[in-house]
Design a protein around this motif. Structure first.
Motif, PDB file in Angstrom:
ATOM      1  N   LEU A 224       2.965   9.217   5.677  1.00 26.02           N
ATOM      2  CA  LEU A 224       3.240   7.829   5.313  1.00 26.02           C
ATOM      3  C   LEU A 224       4.566   7.367   5.897  1.00 26.02           C
ATOM      4  O   LEU A 224       4.735   6.211   6.271  1.00 26.02           O
ATOM      5  CB  LEU A 224       3.275   7.684   3.788  1.00 26.02           C
TER       6      LEU A 224
ATOM      7  N   ILE B 166      -2.582   7.596   2.985  1.00 29.17           N
ATOM      8  CA  ILE B 166      -3.110   7.045   1.730  1.00 29.17           C
ATOM      9  C   ILE B 166      -4.379   7.790   1.325  1.00 29.17           C
ATOM     10  O   ILE B 166      -4.573   8.128   0.153  1.00 29.17           O
ATOM     11  CB  ILE B 166      -3.370   5.540   1.885  1.00 29.17           C
TER      12      ILE B 166
ATOM     13  N   ALA C  15      -3.371  -1.475  -0.426  1.00 27.18           N
ATOM     14  CA  ALA C  15      -3.277  -1.665   1.026  1.00 27.18           C
ATOM     15  C   ALA C  15      -4.142  -2.835   1.482  1.00 27.18           C
ATOM     16  O   ALA C  15      -3.749  -3.628   2.352  1.00 27.18           O
ATOM     17  CB  ALA C  15      -3.694  -0.379   1.741  1.00 27.18           C
TER      18      ALA C  15
ATOM     19  N   GLY D 148       0.806  -1.208   0.000  1.00 21.20           N
ATOM     20  CA  GLY D 148       0.000   0.000   0.000  1.00 21.20           C
ATOM     21  C   GLY D 148       0.842   1.262   0.000  1.00 21.20           C
ATOM     22  O   GLY D 148       0.552   2.232  -0.706  1.00 21.20           O
ATOM     23  N   ALA D 149       1.917   1.256   0.787  1.00 17.80           N
ATOM     24  CA  ALA D 149       2.811   2.415   0.837  1.00 17.80           C
ATOM     25  C   ALA D 149       3.524   2.607  -0.491  1.00 17.80           C
ATOM     26  O   ALA D 149       3.673   3.733  -0.986  1.00 17.80           O
ATOM     27  CB  ALA D 149       3.829   2.234   1.962  1.00 17.80           C
TER      28      ALA D 149
ATOM     29  N   PRO E 202      -4.103   2.958  -4.463  1.00 14.49           N
ATOM     30  CA  PRO E 202      -3.383   2.792  -3.186  1.00 14.49           C
ATOM     31  C   PRO E 202      -4.220   2.090  -2.120  1.00 14.49           C
ATOM     32  O   PRO E 202      -3.695   1.273  -1.349  1.00 14.49           O
ATOM     33  CB  PRO E 202      -3.053   4.233  -2.788  1.00 14.49           C
ATOM     34  N   ALA E 203      -5.525   2.412  -2.067  1.00 18.83           N
ATOM     35  CA  ALA E 203      -6.394   1.762  -1.082  1.00 18.83           C
ATOM     36  C   ALA E 203      -6.566   0.276  -1.405  1.00 18.83           C
ATOM     37  O   ALA E 203      -6.544  -0.580  -0.501  1.00 18.83           O
ATOM     38  CB  ALA E 203      -7.756   2.454  -1.047  1.00 18.83           C
TER      39      ALA E 203
ATOM     40  N   GLY F 128       0.395  13.768   2.759  1.00 21.28           N
ATOM     41  CA  GLY F 128       0.234  12.313   2.793  1.00 21.28           C
ATOM     42  C   GLY F 128       1.558  11.591   2.797  1.00 21.28           C
ATOM     43  O   GLY F 128       1.758  10.624   3.551  1.00 21.28           O
TER      44      GLY F 128
ATOM     45  N   THR G 272       1.133   4.036  -3.075  1.00 16.11           N
ATOM     46  CA  THR G 272       0.841   5.433  -2.753  1.00 16.11           C
ATOM     47  C   THR G 272       1.968   6.349  -3.217  1.00 16.11           C
ATOM     48  O   THR G 272       1.731   7.399  -3.824  1.00 16.11           O
ATOM     49  CB  THR G 272       0.632   5.602  -1.240  1.00 16.11           C
TER      50      THR G 272
ATOM     51  N   GLN H 145      -0.601   6.066   8.601  1.00 15.93           N
ATOM     52  CA  GLN H 145      -0.347   5.615   7.229  1.00 15.93           C
ATOM     53  C   GLN H 145      -1.650   5.495   6.446  1.00 15.93           C
ATOM     54  O   GLN H 145      -1.695   5.816   5.247  1.00 15.93           O
ATOM     55  CB  GLN H 145       0.408   4.285   7.250  1.00 15.93           C
ATOM     56  N   SER H 146      -2.710   5.049   7.102  1.00  9.38           N
ATOM     57  CA  SER H 146      -4.024   4.984   6.433  1.00  9.38           C
ATOM     58  C   SER H 146      -4.511   6.384   6.068  1.00  9.38           C
ATOM     59  O   SER H 146      -5.052   6.605   4.972  1.00  9.38           O
ATOM     60  CB  SER H 146      -5.048   4.304   7.351  1.00  9.38           C
TER      61      SER H 146
END
Length: 315
Positions: free
Chosen positions: A150, A283, A264, A113-114, A260-261, A146, A117, A279-280
């Motif tokens: 992150l 994103i 993740a 996910g990171a 990105p979501a 963001g 992003t 981190q959420s």
């Protein structure tokens, strides 16, 4: 990682007047979302394959399998192209190889996910620069906030080498979009993509052989690598191609901002990669910035079209 296809500028084909609007609207959206799920779960599968072949080996298998499928399906014509056409497709293929190589090196070091992003920042920066409107400073600020969150306020929670690889992949993604458009103008249908994928596979093959050697030819490894290629390249490209016949390019771009979501989620379900609250939130900020930049760009195009029509009416 996102599927290797640029956001088109052409308007989709008009649906028949008798077709139900609601069904016509949901169908292509579902196809794009399915393509996004396929890409990111393919990326998660690639992470599980890395202990067998290494990151470079996974990229080699993905590019080779995707190139073979696309060459067989598209059967691009090799003759009748100018030197400039071939130069464009070679640069496109080299960019594709670099984009994949950098991205897979990043997900070997930081959560999926990171990585996605950070990678999305490349197309986002391209969109902001292309628009040149003051409101894009807001979207750029959200994206930077963001990125800051992150990294836990300074990237202390993420491997800095993995972060650098993801940002490099984002830069290559922006370059990819530019050369994808140029290739599309020079080659019919998906011929340019198929040829570029073959170039990318040939360029990456020596790297995969050096890192993985004979492990690349293990039957289980070949099967898993082919599955990654289908999930990450062949299937999403096909789904998006079908969707774009009925879906406005602006809507497509906004849906792509959700990747990105999705990444993740795939990382959490398959790789047990959990994200912190910060981190959420990071994103979510990058997704909002990406959507905002797309809508700003679309609004600018509509304003220009209205101006042109007004000028014509005045004359």
């Amino acid at each position: 990682m996102s599927t290797p296809s640029a956001i088109p500028t052409a308007a989709p084909a008009t649906a028949p007047s008798g077709a139900p609007r609601r069904r016509g609207a949901l169908g292509p959206v579902g196809l794009v979302l399915a393509g996004g799920v396929s890409v990111q779960f393919g990326g998660a599968l690639a992470v599980t394959l890395m202990p067998r072949t290494g990151a470079l080996g996974v990229v080699t298998l993905r590019l080779l399998a995707a190139a073979i499928v696309l060459m067989v399906v598209c059967r691009p014509r090799l003759r009748g192209h100018a030197r400039a056409d071939w130069a464009t497709v070679v640069v496109f293929g080299a960019t594709m190889a670099a984009m994949n190589g950098l991205f897979y090196q990043s997900i070997a070091r930081i959560p999926l996910g990171a990585a996605v992003t950070l990678e999305v920042l490349g197309p986002l920066a391209l969109s902001v620069l292309a628009s040149r409107r003051a409101v894009n400073a807001v979207w750029a600020g959200l994206a930077l906030a963001g990125v800051f969150l992150l990294g836990g306020g300074g990237f202390s929670d993420l491997d800095p080498i993995g972060v650098a690889f993801a940002l490099g992949a984002g830069a290559m993604w922006a370059t990819y979009i530019v050369f994808s458009a140029r290739t599309g103008r020079r080659f019919p249908q998906a011929d340019g993509l198929a040829l570029a994928m073959a170039v990318a596979a040939l360029l990456f093959l020596p790297l995969g052989l050096v890192e993985s050697g004979s492990r690349l030819f293990d039957p289980t490894t070949l099967a898993l690598g082919s599955a990654v290629a289908v999930l990450s390249s062949v299937l999403p490209y096909t789904l998006e191609l079908l969707a774009l016949r009925r879906l406005p390019a602006s809507t497509f771009a906004i849906l792509m901002s959700l990747e990105p979501a999705i990444a993740a989620t795939a990382g959490f379900l398959i790789l047990d990669q959990s994200l912190t609250t910060l981190q959420s939130l990071a994103i979510a900020l990058v997704i909002t910035a990406s959507m905002g930049a797309v809508r700003t760009q679309v609004g600018r195009r509509r304003a220009k079209a209205t101006e042109s029509l007004t000028d014509l009416a005045d004359h």
